[in-house]
Design a protein around this motif. Structure first.
Motif, PDB file in Angstrom:
ATOM      1  N   ARG A  40       0.810  -1.222   0.000  1.00  0.00           N
ATOM      2  CA  ARG A  40       0.000   0.000   0.000  1.00  0.00           C
ATOM      3  C   ARG A  40       0.840   1.266   0.000  1.00  0.00           C
ATOM      4  O   ARG A  40       0.350   2.340  -0.320  1.00  0.00           O
ATOM      5  CB  ARG A  40      -0.942  -0.012   1.205  1.00  0.00           C
ATOM      6  N   LYS A  41       2.093   1.137   0.389  1.00  0.00           N
ATOM      7  CA  LYS A  41       3.053   2.240   0.320  1.00  0.00           C
ATOM      8  C   LYS A  41       4.379   1.680  -0.183  1.00  0.00           C
ATOM      9  O   LYS A  41       4.629   0.474  -0.073  1.00  0.00           O
ATOM     10  CB  LYS A  41       3.264   2.876   1.695  1.00  0.00           C
TER      11      LYS A  41
ATOM     12  N   THR B 245       7.332   2.654   1.102  1.00  0.00           N
ATOM     13  CA  THR B 245       8.001   2.379   2.378  1.00  0.00           C
ATOM     14  C   THR B 245       7.100   2.863   3.515  1.00  0.00           C
ATOM     15  O   THR B 245       6.178   3.651   3.311  1.00  0.00           O
ATOM     16  CB  THR B 245       9.359   3.098   2.488  1.00  0.00           C
TER      17      THR B 245
ATOM     18  N   ALA C 233       5.048   1.109   5.686  1.00  0.00           N
ATOM     19  CA  ALA C 233       3.778   0.456   6.001  1.00  0.00           C
ATOM     20  C   ALA C 233       4.092  -0.923   6.593  1.00  0.00           C
ATOM     21  O   ALA C 233       4.060  -1.937   5.901  1.00  0.00           O
ATOM     22  CB  ALA C 233       2.897   0.318   4.764  1.00  0.00           C
TER      23      ALA C 233
ATOM     24  N   ASP D 100       4.384  -2.769   2.593  1.00  0.00           N
ATOM     25  CA  ASP D 100       5.164  -1.881   1.742  1.00  0.00           C
ATOM     26  C   ASP D 100       6.102  -2.705   0.872  1.00  0.00           C
ATOM     27  O   ASP D 100       6.184  -3.931   1.005  1.00  0.00           O
ATOM     28  CB  ASP D 100       5.924  -0.834   2.556  1.00  0.00           C
TER      29      ASP D 100
ATOM     30  N   SER E  74       6.818   7.274  -4.980  1.00  0.00           N
ATOM     31  CA  SER E  74       5.500   7.213  -4.347  1.00  0.00           C
ATOM     32  C   SER E  74       4.606   6.220  -5.073  1.00  0.00           C
ATOM     33  O   SER E  74       4.889   5.791  -6.199  1.00  0.00           O
ATOM     34  CB  SER E  74       4.827   8.592  -4.379  1.00  0.00           C
ATOM     35  N   MET E  75       3.488   5.880  -4.440  1.00  0.00           N
ATOM     36  CA  MET E  75       2.492   5.033  -5.086  1.00  0.00           C
ATOM     37  C   MET E  75       1.845   5.755  -6.259  1.00  0.00           C
ATOM     38  O   MET E  75       1.484   5.125  -7.257  1.00  0.00           O
ATOM     39  CB  MET E  75       1.424   4.605  -4.072  1.00  0.00           C
ATOM     40  N   ASP E  76       1.689   7.065  -6.159  1.00  0.00           N
ATOM     41  CA  ASP E  76       1.137   7.820  -7.287  1.00  0.00           C
ATOM     42  C   ASP E  76       2.012   7.651  -8.529  1.00  0.00           C
ATOM     43  O   ASP E  76       1.494   7.477  -9.642  1.00  0.00           O
ATOM     44  CB  ASP E  76       1.022   9.303  -6.921  1.00  0.00           C
TER      45      ASP E  76
ATOM     46  N   VAL F 192      -4.807   1.290  -1.076  1.00  0.00           N
ATOM     47  CA  VAL F 192      -3.490   1.801  -1.466  1.00  0.00           C
ATOM     48  C   VAL F 192      -3.421   3.311  -1.229  1.00  0.00           C
ATOM     49  O   VAL F 192      -4.404   4.027  -1.422  1.00  0.00           O
ATOM     50  CB  VAL F 192      -3.220   1.464  -2.948  1.00  0.00           C
ATOM     51  N   SER F 193      -2.261   3.789  -0.789  1.00  0.00           N
ATOM     52  CA  SER F 193      -2.080   5.219  -0.472  1.00  0.00           C
ATOM     53  C   SER F 193      -1.736   6.015  -1.725  1.00  0.00           C
ATOM     54  O   SER F 193      -0.571   6.115  -2.126  1.00  0.00           O
ATOM     55  CB  SER F 193      -0.969   5.381   0.570  1.00  0.00           C
TER      56      SER F 193
END
Length: 470
Positions: free
Chosen positions: A132-133, A135, A137, A148, A158-160, A201-202
């Motif tokens: 979900r991240k 790093t 998590a 993570d 980033s996840m984005d 997910v973040s």
């Protein structure tokens, strides 16, 4: 003759070494006759088994294979044929050192798992990712796994970025291609789940997730043309989840409509504090409305501490498995393609030795083919707190009757034993059957009944199966 025998043995050894043993049954597919169910080699396939997603405290390969050999064995002994495994947990993570570089020892370990599944007749749904991240998590509670993927921090910030960029998409597709090259022709693999509970997910823009899923379902299906491809969302426990489940269930490329739902006293949906049969049936009915022409599975279900803070503290009290019984029977008798697929395979099922419930479920539905019967779910409530869940077929009607006065609150919180229900007559509003029989899933006993439109139930506690043959 000797040459012929030697040649046959040689061919069998070659097939075994290629991981092709026990593959003659073919792939599990959507039923050609009724798209709400599954089939295997032209016969209805009902996936029976819990999640066995990871071995929580195992850190070495030999122990992991021993762990799964034990769990697969217990499941197979009781008629189970299905499970789900996460490929992204630390011990099974193939990208250990560098993105896109696949670890050979881990590859061999996954091969070992697949061979164990073949040995025990278990079909695997592999979940490809769960982080979900990038790093930060860690495991959400003791004995869980981290959420993570620090190895990706070398190439992503980033996840984005993972979801927005071609670089991120290619990382995912490279991973897919690796597994496709190995397993796309192996029928032991039931299917591939893109991501565990992807809406958790973040990312800053949640619309990224639906767009990514829509495109990725098609790309992954190209790699696995004979295996299912599907997506999952987090626990269906709040009103805001309704639109998400509606959107994801209807996606053309999402081949099986799945839901996660838990008994959770911190959930905002009141149904999540209801008796287990009602909260599971509600989830199935909702998905059937969203995706009426797809198989529906309740693919994660169990009980948790408020807000998923850990396994249900009352699990140790449930030594008879009332929660497991209800989450198996209620989804299937509500029209799902299989029974509910329990979480907490270790904290609950193994610790309380509840594997026999899978055998009792199989015995209860033995000989009833919902596809051949063209079965339609029915539900009604009788007076005196009896709840009737049923599948009405053309030649057989199968009812699961649940005592509404007995549930997790009465038994596990208030410590009230279930009452013996006796002398009860039900009127399900169906024609008089030619033959009437009952199955007590708590004692494992079949009995015969007198055929009438009004049905006199034998004495039972908690629940009973009524089989009406026409």
């Amino acid at each position: 003759m000797l040459y012929f025998l030697i040649r046959c043995v040689w061919v069998l050894l070659i097939f075994d070494s290629m991981g092709c043993a026990a593959q003659t049954d073919g792939f599990v597919r959507v039923s050609k006759t009724n798209p709400r169910y599954l089939e295997l080699s032209g016969k209805t396939f009902i996936p029976v088994g819990p999640n066995i997603c990871f071995a929580r405290s195992v850190t070495d390969a030999d122990s992991l294979l021993s762990y799964y050999d034990h769990y697969f064995g217990r499941l197979a002994e009781n008629g189970g044929n299905f499970t789900r495994i996460w490929l992204s947990t630390p011990i099974l993570e193939i990208e250990k050192q560098q993105p896109g570089r696949f670890d050979q020892k881990t590859e061999a370990l996954v091969d070992g798992l697949v061979k164990l599944a073949e040995k025990h007749g278990i079909r695997i749904k592999f979940c490809l990712e769960h982080f979900r991240k990038i790093t930060g998590a860690p495991a959400p509670f003791p004995s869980s796994v981290p959420f993570d993927k620090p190895v990706y921090a070398r190439v992503l910030s980033s996840m984005d970025e993972f979801y927005r960029t071609e670089k991120g998409r290619q990382l995912y597709l490279n991973r897919v291609a690796f597994f496709a090259e190995k397993y796309r022709d192996n029928p032991t693999i039931f299917g591939w789940e893109l991501w565990n509970e992807q809406n958790s997910v973040s990312v800053n823009d949640k619309t990224l997730l639906l767009d990514w899923t829509t495109g990725m379902l098609d790309k992954v299906k190209q790699q696995f043309p004979n295996q299912f491809v599907m997506q999952t969302l987090g626990s269906f426990d709040s009103p805001k989840q309704l639109d998400l489940y509606r959107s994801y269930s209807a996606l053309r490329g999402n081949e099986i409509a799945q839901a996660h739902r838990y008994l959770d006293q911190g959930a905002t949906l009141p149904i999540c504090q209801a008796p287990m049969d009602e909260l599971t049936s509600d989830a199935v009915n909702t998905l059937l409305a969203f995706a009426p022409a797809k198989p529906v599975l309740l693919s994660e279900v169990g009980a948790v501490e408020p807000h998923h803070a850990g396994p249900f503290k009352l699990y140790p009290n449930d030594t008879e498995g009332i929660l497991l019984h209800d989450l198996l029977f209620a989804p299937f008798f509500s029209g799902a393609a299989g029974p509910g697929q329990s979480w907490h395979w270790d904290f609950y099922i193994e610790k309380n030795n509840l594997w026999g419930h899978f055998a009792r479920f199989n015995e209860a539905i033995k000989g009833f083919d919902p596809v051949a019967q063209n079965a339609i779910p029915l539900r009604k409530s009788e007076e005196n707190n009896l709840k009737i869940y049923g599948l009405r077929g053309e030649k057989t009607v199968l009812l699961w009757i649940r005592d509404g006065a007995s549930d997790w609150k009465s038994e596990l919180v208030e410590n009230r034993p279930p009452a013996v229900i006796s002398g009860r007559i039900i009127k399900p509003g169906l024609p008089q059957p030619k033959q009437l029989s009952f199955y007590d899933p708590w004692r494992g006993v079949w009995t015969k009944g007198a055929s009438n439109e009004a049905i006199s139930l034998p004495a039972f506690t908690r629940s009973i199966i009524v089989k009406m043959d026409y």
